[in-house]
Design a protein around this motif. Structure first.
Motif, PDB file in Angstrom:
ATOM      1  N   ARG A   6      39.220-114.972  19.802  1.00  0.00           N
ATOM      2  CA  ARG A   6      39.506-114.585  18.411  1.00  0.00           C
ATOM      3  C   ARG A   6      38.391-113.707  17.861  1.00  0.00           C
ATOM      4  O   ARG A   6      37.232-114.134  17.753  1.00  0.00           O
ATOM      5  CB  ARG A   6      39.634-115.841  17.539  1.00  0.00           C
ATOM      6  CG  ARG A   6      41.070-116.333  17.398  1.00  0.00           C
ATOM      7  CD  ARG A   6      41.141-117.665  16.686  1.00  0.00           C
ATOM      8  NE  ARG A   6      40.392-117.689  15.432  1.00  0.00           N
ATOM      9  CZ  ARG A   6      40.186-118.795  14.720  1.00  0.00           C
ATOM     10  NH1 ARG A   6      40.660-119.946  15.120  1.00  0.00           N
ATOM     11  NH2 ARG A   6      39.498-118.728  13.592  1.00  0.00           N
ATOM     12  N   PRO A   7      38.714-112.478  17.446  1.00  0.00           N
ATOM     13  CA  PRO A   7      37.676-111.567  16.959  1.00  0.00           C
ATOM     14  C   PRO A   7      36.831-112.127  15.809  1.00  0.00           C
ATOM     15  O   PRO A   7      35.627-111.901  15.775  1.00  0.00           O
ATOM     16  CB  PRO A   7      38.472-110.343  16.491  1.00  0.00           C
ATOM     17  CG  PRO A   7      39.729-110.366  17.278  1.00  0.00           C
ATOM     18  CD  PRO A   7      40.040-111.820  17.506  1.00  0.00           C
ATOM     19  N   LEU A  51      34.337-114.546  17.292  1.00  0.00           N
ATOM     20  CA  LEU A  51      33.328-113.845  18.094  1.00  0.00           C
ATOM     21  C   LEU A  51      32.354-113.054  17.226  1.00  0.00           C
ATOM     22  O   LEU A  51      31.165-112.968  17.540  1.00  0.00           O
ATOM     23  CB  LEU A  51      34.011-112.933  19.113  1.00  0.00           C
ATOM     24  CG  LEU A  51      34.706-113.709  20.236  1.00  0.00           C
ATOM     25  CD1 LEU A  51      35.582-112.791  21.062  1.00  0.00           C
ATOM     26  CD2 LEU A  51      33.672-114.408  21.120  1.00  0.00           C
ATOM     27  N   ARG A  52      32.841-112.480  16.128  1.00  0.00           N
ATOM     28  CA  ARG A  52      31.925-111.769  15.221  1.00  0.00           C
ATOM     29  C   ARG A  52      30.889-112.733  14.656  1.00  0.00           C
ATOM     30  O   ARG A  52      29.706-112.417  14.574  1.00  0.00           O
ATOM     31  CB  ARG A  52      32.707-111.091  14.084  1.00  0.00           C
ATOM     32  CG  ARG A  52      33.233-109.709  14.462  1.00  0.00           C
ATOM     33  CD  ARG A  52      33.792-108.975  13.239  1.00  0.00           C
ATOM     34  NE  ARG A  52      35.131-109.419  12.915  1.00  0.00           N
ATOM     35  CZ  ARG A  52      36.259-108.810  13.321  1.00  0.00           C
ATOM     36  NH1 ARG A  52      36.202-107.732  14.048  1.00  0.00           N
ATOM     37  NH2 ARG A  52      37.434-109.290  12.982  1.00  0.00           N
ATOM     38  N   ARG A  68      26.806-112.675  15.321  1.00  0.00           N
ATOM     39  CA  ARG A  68      25.814-112.573  14.241  1.00  0.00           C
ATOM     40  C   ARG A  68      24.870-113.768  14.243  1.00  0.00           C
ATOM     41  O   ARG A  68      23.666-113.637  14.011  1.00  0.00           O
ATOM     42  CB  ARG A  68      26.511-112.465  12.883  1.00  0.00           C
ATOM     43  CG  ARG A  68      27.156-111.099  12.655  1.00  0.00           C
ATOM     44  CD  ARG A  68      27.976-111.089  11.367  1.00  0.00           C
ATOM     45  NE  ARG A  68      27.149-111.283  10.189  1.00  0.00           N
ATOM     46  CZ  ARG A  68      27.606-111.742   9.020  1.00  0.00           C
ATOM     47  NH1 ARG A  68      28.874-112.077   8.884  1.00  0.00           N
ATOM     48  NH2 ARG A  68      26.790-111.873   7.985  1.00  0.00           N
ATOM     49  N   PRO A 115      32.912-112.776  26.572  1.00  0.00           N
ATOM     50  CA  PRO A 115      33.127-112.430  25.156  1.00  0.00           C
ATOM     51  C   PRO A 115      31.905-112.732  24.273  1.00  0.00           C
ATOM     52  O   PRO A 115      31.600-111.969  23.359  1.00  0.00           O
ATOM     53  CB  PRO A 115      34.318-113.301  24.755  1.00  0.00           C
ATOM     54  CG  PRO A 115      35.055-113.539  26.029  1.00  0.00           C
ATOM     55  CD  PRO A 115      33.987-113.649  27.082  1.00  0.00           C
ATOM     56  N   GLN A 119      29.240-110.071  24.995  1.00  0.00           N
ATOM     57  CA  GLN A 119      29.620-108.783  24.415  1.00  0.00           C
ATOM     58  C   GLN A 119      29.385-108.756  22.910  1.00  0.00           C
ATOM     59  O   GLN A 119      28.886-107.769  22.358  1.00  0.00           O
ATOM     60  CB  GLN A 119      31.098-108.496  24.718  1.00  0.00           C
ATOM     61  CG  GLN A 119      31.589-107.200  24.094  1.00  0.00           C
ATOM     62  CD  GLN A 119      32.931-106.781  24.659  1.00  0.00           C
ATOM     63  OE1 GLN A 119      33.406-107.347  25.643  1.00  0.00           O
ATOM     64  NE2 GLN A 119      33.539-105.791  24.053  1.00  0.00           N
ATOM     65  N   SER A 120      29.727-109.848  22.249  1.00  0.00           N
ATOM     66  CA  SER A 120      29.568-109.861  20.798  1.00  0.00           C
ATOM     67  C   SER A 120      28.084-109.866  20.405  1.00  0.00           C
ATOM     68  O   SER A 120      27.671-109.122  19.515  1.00  0.00           O
ATOM     69  CB  SER A 120      30.300-111.069  20.205  1.00  0.00           C
ATOM     70  OG  SER A 120      30.290-110.966  18.814  1.00  0.00           O
ATOM     71  N   SER A 176      26.637-106.503  21.033  1.00  0.00           N
ATOM     72  CA  SER A 176      27.080-105.540  20.047  1.00  0.00           C
ATOM     73  C   SER A 176      26.184-105.575  18.800  1.00  0.00           C
ATOM     74  O   SER A 176      25.797-104.530  18.276  1.00  0.00           O
ATOM     75  CB  SER A 176      28.539-105.835  19.698  1.00  0.00           C
ATOM     76  OG  SER A 176      28.904-105.220  18.504  1.00  0.00           O
ATOM     77  N   TYR A 177      25.830-106.772  18.331  1.00  0.00           N
ATOM     78  CA  TYR A 177      24.971-106.866  17.142  1.00  0.00           C
ATOM     79  C   TYR A 177      23.516-106.524  17.457  1.00  0.00           C
ATOM     80  O   TYR A 177      22.785-106.067  16.588  1.00  0.00           O
ATOM     81  CB  TYR A 177      25.093-108.248  16.491  1.00  0.00           C
ATOM     82  CG  TYR A 177      26.400-108.400  15.744  1.00  0.00           C
ATOM     83  CD1 TYR A 177      26.572-107.819  14.486  1.00  0.00           C
ATOM     84  CD2 TYR A 177      27.484-109.073  16.296  1.00  0.00           C
ATOM     85  CE1 TYR A 177      27.773-107.918  13.806  1.00  0.00           C
ATOM     86  CE2 TYR A 177      28.696-109.179  15.629  1.00  0.00           C
ATOM     87  CZ  TYR A 177      28.835-108.592  14.380  1.00  0.00           C
ATOM     88  OH  TYR A 177      30.030-108.687  13.709  1.00  0.00           O
ATOM     89  N   PRO A 221      27.521-101.399  24.275  1.00  0.00           N
ATOM     90  CA  PRO A 221      28.226-101.569  22.999  1.00  0.00           C
ATOM     91  C   PRO A 221      28.723-100.257  22.385  1.00  0.00           C
ATOM     92  O   PRO A 221      29.813-100.224  21.828  1.00  0.00           O
ATOM     93  CB  PRO A 221      27.175-102.220  22.089  1.00  0.00           C
ATOM     94  CG  PRO A 221      26.244-102.906  23.013  1.00  0.00           C
ATOM     95  CD  PRO A 221      26.213-102.085  24.273  1.00  0.00           C
ATOM     96  N   ARG A 240      32.613 -99.699  21.577  1.00  0.00           N
ATOM     97  CA  ARG A 240      33.106 -99.445  20.214  1.00  0.00           C
ATOM     98  C   ARG A 240      34.030 -98.239  20.194  1.00  0.00           C
ATOM     99  O   ARG A 240      35.070 -98.244  19.545  1.00  0.00           O
ATOM    100  CB  ARG A 240      31.928 -99.230  19.247  1.00  0.00           C
ATOM    101  CG  ARG A 240      31.368-100.537  18.687  1.00  0.00           C
ATOM    102  CD  ARG A 240      30.358-100.282  17.573  1.00  0.00           C
ATOM    103  NE  ARG A 240      29.054 -99.927  18.107  1.00  0.00           N
ATOM    104  CZ  ARG A 240      28.051-100.789  18.286  1.00  0.00           C
ATOM    105  NH1 ARG A 240      28.198-102.044  17.949  1.00  0.00           N
ATOM    106  NH2 ARG A 240      26.898-100.399  18.777  1.00  0.00           N
ATOM    107  N   GLN A 244      38.484-107.075  24.497  1.00  0.00           N
ATOM    108  CA  GLN A 244      37.775-107.627  23.341  1.00  0.00           C
ATOM    109  C   GLN A 244      37.522-106.575  22.273  1.00  0.00           C
ATOM    110  O   GLN A 244      37.680-106.813  21.081  1.00  0.00           O
ATOM    111  CB  GLN A 244      36.447-108.240  23.804  1.00  0.00           C
ATOM    112  CG  GLN A 244      35.616-108.799  22.663  1.00  0.00           C
ATOM    113  CD  GLN A 244      34.477-109.667  23.157  1.00  0.00           C
ATOM    114  OE1 GLN A 244      34.427-110.015  24.338  1.00  0.00           O
ATOM    115  NE2 GLN A 244      33.569-110.019  22.266  1.00  0.00           N
ATOM    116  N   PRO A 286      44.005-111.734  18.580  1.00  0.00           N
ATOM    117  CA  PRO A 286      43.356-112.376  19.731  1.00  0.00           C
ATOM    118  C   PRO A 286      43.584-111.598  21.021  1.00  0.00           C
ATOM    119  O   PRO A 286      44.534-110.817  21.119  1.00  0.00           O
ATOM    120  CB  PRO A 286      44.043-113.735  19.838  1.00  0.00           C
ATOM    121  CG  PRO A 286      44.967-113.850  18.697  1.00  0.00           C
ATOM    122  CD  PRO A 286      45.119-112.531  18.051  1.00  0.00           C
TER     123      PRO A 286
END
Lengths: 279, 279
Positions: A111-112, A115-116, A120, A143, A146-147, A150-151, B112, B116, B146, B155
Motif C-alpha cells: 500500500r503506497p 510505504l510512504r 519517512r 518495498p 525502496q521507500s 526514496s526519502y 530513486p 520516480r 511500487q 496497491p
C-alpha cells in the motif's frame, strides 16, 4: 517566463520533494523563474518556515549568491506515533494469522500510503547519519528499502537467496538462519555496491536475526560499513538474537494459533528516536 | 493557527503530492488552516494553474462548499522524452553487457530518481483509466510496480515463482516461458487481489512475453480485468511474441557479445502516448 511568488512556492515545494537531500542552487531557481536571487532567497525562507512548522522536514539553506537549499524529509513525533499505533491495530486482526504462526503483511507492504509513512519514519531515524545505500533481502524487504531510499535519495541494493543470470558476477556469503539453524547462502551483485559505502539495512520481519546477520557479513565482504538496522516488525524469539542493536517499528509479542489471537505492540522505534514519552 | 496564503500553498502542495488521486475536501483544508473556504478555493485555483503550467499533473477541482480537489500526477512530453533518451544512452554502455547477452539493469532500477520518472511516465499513460491494482512478478519488477502504484495511489501485488509460507493460500497458474518454451508456475496470494479488479501489469524486461502472459492468466483466475501492460525494456525476439498489445519505454534492439556492443532505442511508449513527433 517571469513568475509570481505563489507559483514559485508551489513549484519549488514540488521540486524539493522530488529531490530530497539534493542541493538546489539559487542560480538554478533564479533562471527557472526569471526572478532575482533576492526574491528566491525570500521564497526559500518561507518554505523553510512552513516545512518546519508542519513537521514535513528541514530545509537547510546555504546563504550567499552561490548558495541554495537542501530539503531533508522527516516526520514529527505525533505523526510517527499515530502511524505506528495504527499499524499495531491493523496487525492485530486475527485474519492475518497464517498456519505456522506467521503474520500476513503483504497487503500493508503493497500500500503506497503505508510505504510512504514507513519511508519517512525510518529516514527520520537516520537524519544525522551519512548513508550511501539501503540494503535489503529479496523479496519482501524490497518495498521498504525502496521507500526509505526514496526519502534518503540514495540507491537501494537487493541481496538474493538465489542467483540470477541478469545480475552478473556476485559475491556470496553463508549465514546461519536464526530460527532453523540451517546454513544458507545469499548473494549480491558485485557491481551493485561500491567499497567504503555506508549502508543501512532494512527488512520486513526479524525473528532470530539470521538474515540480517547475513547482510552484516555481506557488508563486510564489500569493505563497507553498517550504519544501522531497522525492521518493520520483530517477532517474539526465545533465546539470544544474532543481532543486538536494531530498531523495530512493531513487535509481534505473541501469536496463538489455537485461540487465533495475535498480540502486537509498538517496537523500540519511538523510544529510540524520540525518547521516553512523558504522560 | 491561522495561516498566510504562502504557507498554505506550500503545505497544500506537499499534502496533495503525498496523496495522489485522493479527494481532499475544502472543509478539511479550511479547518487545517483556520481559513475561509473562499480563501481555500482561491488557493486551489492557484495550485491548479501552476501544476498545469509546469507539467506536474492535473488538479481537478470539484466546485461548491462540499467540493475539494484531486491531484493527478503526470509528466509532460518534453520531460518524458528527455528521460527516455537519457535511459537509452545509459543502457547502451557496453559495461552493461552480461554473459548470454543479458543487459544489467539493477543499478538503474535501484535509483530513486530513475524510479520516480518511471512511475510518472507509466502513470501518465493510464491517466484516463480506472486502475485498482498494479501487478508484477518478483523480484525485478517490484520497484517499477511500487513506483507506478505510488503515483496512481493504488496497491501493488507481487506474483512469485516460488511460494512462501508467509503468503497464506495462493492461486497458481502454469505458463510457457516464451524464450525457453519450458512450462513454469507462478503463484499469487489469494487475499492480495479482489475479484473484479482492474489491473495494470508492469515488468522490468520482456522478451517472448511468456511471463507477462502468465500474469494475464493469473488476472483471469482472479476474475479481474487487464487494463494494460507496460515494461521498462523489451528485448529483440525472433518469432511471434505471446503478447501483442504492450508498451515499452525502451527497446534493446541488438546485443553483440563478441564486439561488446548494445544497441538501445526508445520503445513504443512515446508514440503510443504522445503520437508521432513532428520534426
Amino acid at each position: 517566463m517571469k513568475t509570481r511568488r505563489s507559483d514559485r512556492l508551489i513549484d519549488m515545494t514540488r521540486y524539493f520533494m522530488e529531490r530530497p537531500h539534493t542541493l538546489v542552487s539559487l542560480t538554478f531557481f533564479a533562471e527557472r523563474y526569471e526572478s532575482a536571487k533576492s526574491s528566491i532567497s525570500e521564497d526559500l525562507a518561507i518554505i523553510k518556515r512552513t516545512v518546519k512548522l508542519r513537521g514535513i522536514g528541514i530545509l537547510e539553506t546555504i546563504p550567499g549568491a552561490t548558495g541554495g537549499a537542501i530539503f531533508i524529509p522527516s516526520i514529527d513525533e505525533d505523526e510517527a506515533r499515530a502511524f505506528i499505533e495504527d499499524m499495531t491495530e491493523q496487525l492485530s486482526h486475527q485474519d492475518r494469522l497464517l498456519p505456522g504462526g506467521y503474520v500476513y503483511l503483504s497487503d500493508l507492504l503493497g500500500r503506497p500510503d503505508v510505504l510512504r509513512h514507513v519511508g519517512r519514519v525510518i529516514a527520520r531515524q537516520y537524519i544525522d547519519k551519512q548513508i550511501d545505500a539501503v540494503m535489503t533481502v529479496a523479496t519482501k524487504g524490497v518495498p521498504i528499502a525502496q521507500s526509505v531510499a526514496s526519502y534518503l535519495n540514495v540507491p537501494f541494493v537487493i541481496v538474493r537467496r538465489d542467483s540470477k543470470i541478469t545480475e552478473g558476477s556476485t559475491v556470496s556469503v553463508n549465514y546461519v538462519s536464526g530460527s532453523s539453524e540451517r546454513i544458507e547462502k545469499m548473494e549480491l551483485s558485485k557491481r551493485s555496491l561500491k567499497r567504503g559505502s555506508h549502508v543501512l539495512v532494512v527488512d520486513d520481519f526479524m525473528k532470530g536475526g539470521g538474515t540480517v546477520n547475513g547482510m552484516k557479513s555481506m557488508i563486510e565482504e564489500f569493505e563497507s560499513e553498517l550504519v544501522g538496522i531497522t525492521v518493520f516488525a520483530e517477532g517474539a524469539f526465545d533465546g539470544r538474537r544474532m543481532v543486538e542493536d536494531y530498531t523495530s517499528l512493531l513487535k509481534v509479542d505473541s501469536v496463538n494459533t489455537i485461540d487465533k489471537t495475535i498480540h502486537v505492540s509498538p517496537g523500540n522505534y519511538l523510544e529510540k528516536v524520540f525518547g521516553k514519552k512523558e504522560d
